[in-house]
Each structure stands twice: as C-alpha cells, then as structure tokens.
Design an enzyme around this catalytic site. Structure first.
Site, short mmCIF file in Angstrom:
data_model
loop_
_atom_site.label_atom_id
_atom_site.label_comp_id
_atom_site.label_asym_id
_atom_site.label_seq_id
_atom_site.Cartn_x
_atom_site.Cartn_y
_atom_site.Cartn_z
N LYS A 92 5.32 -3.79 -5.17
CA LYS A 92 6.78 -3.68 -5.24
C LYS A 92 7.43 -3.87 -3.88
O LYS A 92 8.45 -4.51 -3.74
CB LYS A 92 7.16 -2.32 -5.82
CG LYS A 92 8.65 -2.11 -5.90
CD LYS A 92 9.13 -2.12 -7.33
CE LYS A 92 10.61 -2.15 -7.46
NZ LYS A 92 11.09 -3.35 -8.11
N LYS A 131 10.81 -14.21 -13.22
CA LYS A 131 10.45 -13.06 -14.04
C LYS A 131 9.24 -13.36 -14.91
O LYS A 131 8.30 -12.58 -14.99
CB LYS A 131 11.61 -12.61 -14.95
CG LYS A 131 12.72 -11.86 -14.28
CD LYS A 131 12.41 -10.43 -13.91
CE LYS A 131 11.91 -10.32 -12.51
NZ LYS A 131 12.84 -10.28 -11.42
N GLU A 134 5.97 -13.80 -12.88
CA GLU A 134 5.45 -12.54 -12.35
C GLU A 134 4.69 -11.72 -13.37
O GLU A 134 3.64 -11.16 -13.08
CB GLU A 134 6.62 -11.64 -11.92
CG GLU A 134 7.21 -11.90 -10.61
CD GLU A 134 8.30 -10.87 -10.36
OE1 GLU A 134 8.10 -10.02 -9.50
OE2 GLU A 134 9.36 -10.93 -11.03
N GLU A 153 15.77 -17.10 -11.37
CA GLU A 153 15.36 -15.73 -11.64
C GLU A 153 14.60 -15.63 -12.98
O GLU A 153 13.60 -14.93 -13.08
CB GLU A 153 16.61 -14.81 -11.63
CG GLU A 153 16.35 -13.36 -11.95
CD GLU A 153 15.42 -12.63 -10.98
OE1 GLU A 153 15.00 -13.22 -9.96
OE2 GLU A 153 15.07 -11.48 -11.29
N CYS A 168 0.84 -1.19 0.00
CA CYS A 168 0.00 0.00 0.00
C CYS A 168 0.88 1.24 0.00
O CYS A 168 1.97 1.25 0.57
CB CYS A 168 -0.94 0.10 1.19
SG CYS A 168 -2.01 -1.33 1.39
N ASN A 175 -0.98 1.83 5.92
CA ASN A 175 -0.20 0.76 5.29
C ASN A 175 0.29 -0.14 6.41
O ASN A 175 0.91 0.34 7.36
CB ASN A 175 0.99 1.38 4.53
CG ASN A 175 1.99 0.34 4.09
OD1 ASN A 175 1.63 -0.81 3.85
ND2 ASN A 175 3.24 0.73 3.99
N GLY A 176 0.01 -1.44 6.31
CA GLY A 176 0.45 -2.37 7.36
C GLY A 176 -0.70 -3.27 7.77
O GLY A 176 -1.69 -3.41 7.04
N TRP A 221 -3.00 -2.52 -1.59
CA TRP A 221 -2.72 -3.93 -1.90
C TRP A 221 -3.42 -4.70 -0.78
O TRP A 221 -3.00 -4.65 0.37
CB TRP A 221 -1.22 -4.18 -1.89
CG TRP A 221 -0.84 -5.56 -2.33
CD1 TRP A 221 -0.71 -5.99 -3.62
CD2 TRP A 221 -0.54 -6.68 -1.50
NE1 TRP A 221 -0.34 -7.31 -3.63
CE2 TRP A 221 -0.22 -7.76 -2.35
CE3 TRP A 221 -0.48 -6.88 -0.12
CZ2 TRP A 221 0.12 -9.01 -1.87
CZ3 TRP A 221 -0.14 -8.13 0.36
CH2 TRP A 221 0.16 -9.18 -0.51
N HIS A 258 15.98 -36.34 -11.59
CA HIS A 258 15.46 -36.90 -10.33
C HIS A 258 13.95 -36.67 -10.18
O HIS A 258 13.41 -36.78 -9.09
CB HIS A 258 16.22 -36.30 -9.14
CG HIS A 258 17.68 -36.64 -9.16
ND1 HIS A 258 18.15 -37.92 -8.91
CD2 HIS A 258 18.77 -35.90 -9.45
CE1 HIS A 258 19.46 -37.94 -9.03
NE2 HIS A 258 19.86 -36.72 -9.37
N ARG A 288 3.35 0.05 -5.17
CA ARG A 288 3.21 -0.57 -3.84
C ARG A 288 1.89 -1.33 -3.70
O ARG A 288 1.68 -2.02 -2.71
CB ARG A 288 3.29 0.51 -2.75
CG ARG A 288 4.56 1.32 -2.78
CD ARG A 288 4.52 2.39 -1.73
NE ARG A 288 4.51 1.81 -0.41
CZ ARG A 288 5.59 1.44 0.26
NH1 ARG A 288 6.78 1.63 -0.26
NH2 ARG A 288 5.49 0.90 1.44
C1 F6R Z 1 10.71 -9.89 -8.15
C2 F6R Z 1 10.72 -8.95 -7.06
C3 F6R Z 1 10.56 -9.46 -5.68
C4 F6R Z 1 11.52 -8.74 -4.74
C5 F6R Z 1 11.27 -9.17 -3.28
C6 F6R Z 1 12.24 -8.51 -2.34
O1 F6R Z 1 10.89 -9.27 -9.39
O2 F6R Z 1 10.84 -7.76 -7.26
O3 F6R Z 1 10.73 -10.84 -5.63
O4 F6R Z 1 12.83 -9.03 -5.12
O5 F6R Z 1 9.96 -8.83 -2.93
O6 F6R Z 1 12.15 -7.12 -2.41
P1 F6R Z 1 13.30 -6.21 -1.80
O7 F6R Z 1 14.52 -6.40 -2.64
O8 F6R Z 1 12.76 -4.81 -1.87
O9 F6R Z 1 13.52 -6.69 -0.40
#
Ligand code: F6R
Length: 624
Positions: free
Chosen positions: A619, A502, A505, A498, A2, A102-103, A76, A521, A27
C-alpha cells in the site's frame, strides 16, 4: 514498504505484535516474523514465508509466556527473495541483537564486505542483516561482553552502540531493535521511512503507522528523520542521531480502530468503495463556501492573495494519485490557469525548470510515497511552494510541504486505492474552485453553481452505487477475459487510466487505458473479436467524438460496455450500458470512476484473487 512494530509492557507482547502486523499487512505481505525477550533474557524468534495468519498459527503452537518487549515485521521484498531466511527479524552473529527494518540500506554491500572480512557470518541475502552486525561491532568496540556488563550500564551501552551504528548507514530506514541482554528498552530510529511511537500507560508501542496500535492508544509521537526513540515501559525519550535529547509533542489521532475494520463487507476494497460519498462529503465539509474567499487561509495558510499570486500549478503524484493529478490539470486549465501533471518518479529534470511562482501540488494518500517525497524535495530546492493533498495526518509529506489540504477519508486499508482517490478529487475540485473564484475565472453566480454541483456529488455517488448488482453481473460475464481496454476523452481520460490500473492491480490481467482519440494511431490494432472495451462516455463536449471512437472499436470486434448517462445513452451504441445519474461534464469523473472500481472488484472476485492484498504490491511505497 514493509510494516514494523515494537512493543514494551506487561500485556501479551506476542499478541500485540502480531495484531499490529495484521493491520500493517497492506504495507507488504510476502513474509513476516516477530522476536520477543522475557525478563530472564531468553529470546524467541519466529518467522514464516507468507502471511501473518501463518505466523499467528505458528506462535499459537508454542506460546511464549512472560515476554516483555519485542519487535515484528511484515515484508515487501527489496533485497533477497521472499523466504523464511530473508524474513525479518534479522540477528547478529550472537543471535542476541535483533533488527526489523523498513527501507533500503544503500551501502549494505560495502558494509557487508567489511563485516565478512572481520569474520561475521550472514544468514540472509537482505540489506537489513548488516544492521544487526554493525550494532554487534559497535558493542564490541565499547568492549561489551553481554555476561560481564553491569546491569545499570546495559541501557546506555545499547543506546550508544545503536547510535554509532546509525552513523554508518546510508539510505532509508525505519528501525526497531532489541538486544536480548536489555529487555527493558526497545530502540527505534527513522531516516526517510515512516515511524511513529504510541504512548500507553505502563506500555509503549512502535509502528510504521498508527493503525497498528490504535486499539491501545491514540496518543502518538511522529519521529522525524534523524531521530531515535528509546522506548521503555514507563516512558519514551527522544534523541537526535548525535545523541542530543529532544522534546517532542504528542498528538491525538481522531481515527478509531473500528474505522479500519471490514464492517460486514467481504473486502476492505468493497467497504471503501461504499464509503466514497462520505469521503467526498467529509473532504468538502466547511471548506466550500464562499468560493474564492479566505476559507482555506485558517486551515492551511493560503490566502486569496496568495492564490492569486501563482503563475502556474504543477501536480506531482504516483499511481492512482497521479490520475487525480491529471484531472487537476484539466480543471485548472479549464479555468485558464497554466497547469501540468507529472508522475513523481519522472519529475527530476522538470523540477529544475520550476519558477518561484509555481505552486507544486503533491498528492499522496499515505503521505509517505518515496517518489513523491523526493520530487517535493527537488521542487523545494528550487524555491517552489508546495501544497500537499494527503489523507494521513502527521505523514512525512505534511511536514515537508508548505501547506496541507487534508482529505478526510479515514484509513484506507485495501491496497487498491478507491475512497482516497475520491477524496483527492474532492480536494482538487475544491482547490480549483477557490483558485478560479479568487482569480476571477468564475463569476459569483458561476461559483455558486460550481459549489452546488460539488455539493450534489455525495448523493449522486449513492445513486451510482445502487447499480452495484448490475455492474457485478456485467463484470462476471467478462471474468475469463485476459485483456481489457478502457477509453475516454478530456476530463474522463484519466478515469480510463484508473479503470485499467484497478483491474490490473487486483485481477492480474492485461489492461490498457487510452485517450479514445489515440486508438486509431496504433492501439486499435490489438482489438480482436469479443475484446472487452469499457468506454466512459457521459454527455458533454467529448461525447460525439467518443461515440465515433466506440463505433470504430466495435467495427473491429470490441465488446463495448459504455458508461453513460440517460442522455448520452441515446448517442452511444454499445452492447451493455452502465447508466449514471447526470451531472455537468466537468464533474463526471467523481462518478464515472465508481463503476470501473466495482467492475474491477467483481472481475477479481470471480477470479478468486486476493483483492485486498494483490500479489507483488504494497500500500505504501516507501522505496524509489
Ligand atoms: C493504486 C494505488 C497506487 C497508489 C500510489 C501512490 O490503487 O493505490 O497506485 O495510488 O502508490 O500512493 P500514495 O497516494 O500513498 O502516494
């Protein structure tokens, strides 16, 4: 999660709040709203289920004139589905006390039960709404009736009711609150969720992060846990939750607001992919030579002696940052330094086993990830030294860690992390190089060659990016696939993870990242004819085994896209190739991730997904 905003001043209050929300949409973006008060105490509240653009249109239909303070929120969802009723701001029974949050209020059910018993009526399913009602109760307990109160008592009474309400809340919160009776003051408070105050001239701002108001001011004050800000037009006072005034220093943010704009790219994600050479360069600049000297001491207080004293290194992080952590483990182990990497949310019992000689390296782009912060607190509780690798100056992590190594990537807005990952990798390679050289694991000529390899990376990233069109073509050919496999070995195994993350997501397809040797396996059973399999296979010690694993997958029908260099291309048999410039195996993750980021981007683009704001995500993940 949020994003919250607050504003007080003579400018266009609604525009400033909405513009701030647009910048905070990374966010959370499932619903949003604003509330503003004018000088005659009239309150206007607008909420929508959906994006800030929809809110903007709604507000434009009935513009509010003369508003001088207000709050905003982009959500969010945690408690209660995304809907207009659950969208913030929330109000008390009178509709005059207005809260954005937020929280998570952990004791909201207890509070709600008591409030219901004393006659309060609730309009949403959220935990946040209880806060407005608790403040209402506190106003009542101060014998306040809005119409009867003396005007000079409005601010002290509002402050005191807010302060007393905070004492009832358990959990995490960043709050921005207005009371329609008192348009000359916005109150804000922080406990475990980020909050920053922006200091303007004749106007002041509140936000979850600085990008919301950088256009107006770069002078900011970060709130600590347990602090309140009383924000007025001409100044801001800070207090503890006990009501004691505190003096706080402001800092000047170096980012400018254009750094957070798209600069001609279709999406932030693509822009940020293209900024990666610069991210690596900025993160390494002035910190590399001589390796093993006291170069990190001035910046982060970590001397060569201290570097020598640690018996082991423990990485903790989440998501993409965890993949950087896994590469960190390989690098440190490569230099004979015991290392492990854990997902922060699963760290709990491992923290108890840490010794005082362990250096905990917490990696977080935002520096606000609740799981990472919690793990850091557990590590500190057993006496471990914590070093933070983060992109965000003033974030909570920077204040809790003993040492901070900043990545200098600039703001990352796309929800899927790209350039921040490269910055994290650059920081980890830097750290590993200093550790190895200081501890004698690299001779001086090896240290020089290590540094040279790193210094070449930005140029090699540019060469890799030059293949974007080719990568886009390959990706478009797979746009209708519903399943993807990513495999690799050794230092590139985390890159396979990764690559899978990507594409999951931003394209909402099923993808798995696997250590290539594990396929036989079990997971090899899922391969079907035509299944796309991306194999990261640069030259190096893992190559021969990788080539074998690729054959095994092909024999079961996989359509292989191989990420290779000129030499390894001769060994690997695939239906398509993405050929990268050659570098030593240890440094290849700094390049191999780029085609996977672009691949995910172009699959998502072909599927017309909302790339910068994928569904269900935010984010900055400030809940556990
Ligand atoms: C994936 C992504 C998330 C963040 C994770 C940690 O693309 O962005 O998996 O890497 O939420 O976020 P930070 O780095 O802000 O702790």
């Amino acid at each position: 999660m949020c994003g919250i905003t607050g504003y007080i001043g003579d400018n266009k209050t609604t525009d400033i709040l909405i513009d701030g929300l647009k910048r905070l949409e990374y966010r959370g973006y499932d619903s949003c709203g604003i509330a503003v008060v004018d000088a005659k105490n009239a309150l206007y509240l607008k909420r929508v289920s959906g994006r800030v653009d929809a809110l903007d249109k709604l507000v434009a239909q009935e513009p509010v004139k003369g508003a001088q303070s207000g709050v905003g929120h982009t959500r969010w969802a945690t408690h209660g589905a995304p809907s207009e009723d659950n969208a913030h701001p929330h109000t008390d029974c009178s509709g005059r006390v207005v809260v954005v949050h937020n929280g998570i209020i952990e004791n909201y059910l207890d509070l709600k039960e008591k409030l219901l018993a004393s006659g309060h009526k609730f309009k949403s399913e959220t935990d946040t709404e209880v806060i407005a009602h608790v403040i209402e109760e506190k106003l009542k307990s101060l014998h306040v009736q809005e119409k009867a109160i003396r005007s000079d008592m409005l601010e002290p009474v509002f402050f005191e009711a807010f302060r007393r309400a905070l004492a009832e809340l358990k959990g995490s919160f960043a709050l921005s609150v207005i009371w329609a009776a008192c348009p000359n003051m916005v109150l804000a408070a922080r406990m475990y969720s980020p909050l920053v105050v922006g200091l303007g001239k004749g106007e002041n701002f509140i936000a979850s992060d600085v990008s919301a108001f950088l256009k107006y001011t770069k002078r900011v004050v970060f709130l600590n846990d347990g602090e309140i800000a009383a924000v007025k037009k001409d100044g801001v006072d800070f207090y503890t939750f006990q009501g004691k005034k505190v003096a706080k220093e402001s800092v000047t943010i170096q980012w400018d607001s254009t750094m957070a704009e798209k600069g001609g790219y279709k999406h932030f994600m693509l822009k940020e992919i293209h900024e990666q050479a610069e991210s690596v360069e900025n993160t390494l600049r002035g910190r590399l030579l001589p390796l093993g000297g006291n170069i990190l001491k001035a910046e982060m207080g970590l001397s060569a002696e201290a570097i020598k004293s640690f018996s082991s290194v423990q990485f903790i992080a989440c998501g993409t940052a965890y993949h950087a952590a896994l590469i960190g483990r390989v690098l440190f182990e490569n230099f004979g330094i015991p290392a492990s990497a854990d997902v922060a949310s699963e760290f709990t019992d491992r923290a108890k086993l840490l010794g005082k000689g362990t250096l905990v390296v917490a990696i977080s782009q935002s520096g606000e990830t609740a799981d990472t912060l919690f793990a850091v607190r557990e590590a500190k509780a057993v006496g471990a030294t914590v070093l933070a690798i983060t992109n965000t100056v003033g974030s909570t992590l920077t204040r809790e860690a003993d040492h901070v190594l900043y990545t200098h990537c600039g703001p990352e807005i796309g929800v899927a992390s790209t350039k921040a990952f490269l910055g994290q990798l650059a920081a980890i390679y830097l750290l590993a190089g200093h550790f190895a050289a200081a501890r004698g694991a690299l001779t001086s000529s090896e240290a020089r060659s290590y540094a040279e390899n790193l210094l070449k990376v930005p140029r090699l990233i540019e060469e890799t990016l030059a293949q974007e069109k080719e990568i886009a073509k390959i990706a478009q050919g797979f746009a209708s696939s519903e399943h993807f496999l990513f495999i690799s070995r050794h230092v590139n195994y985390p890159i396979a993870l990764e690559g899978a993350l990507k594409i999951k997501e931003i394209s909402y397809v099923h993808a798995e990242g696997y250590p290539a040797g594990e396929m036989k396996h079990g997971p090899i059973a899922i391969i079907y004819k035509g299944m796309p399999l991306l194999a990261v296979a640069p030259s190096g010690r893992a190559l021969d085994l990788m080539a074998g694993n690729i054959e095994e997958a092909k024999a079961r029908g996989a359509e292989v896209v191989a990420i290779v260099d000129e030499d390894s291309r001769k060994t690997v048999k695939a239906s398509r190739y993405i050929t990268l410039p050659k570098t030593e195996e240890l440094f290849t993750p700094l390049l191999t991730v780029i085609p996977l980021q672009l691949f995910a981007y172009y699959v998502a683009l072909a599927k017309k997904c909302d790339i910068d704001k994928p569904r269900n995500l935010a984010k900055s993940v400030t809940v556990r």
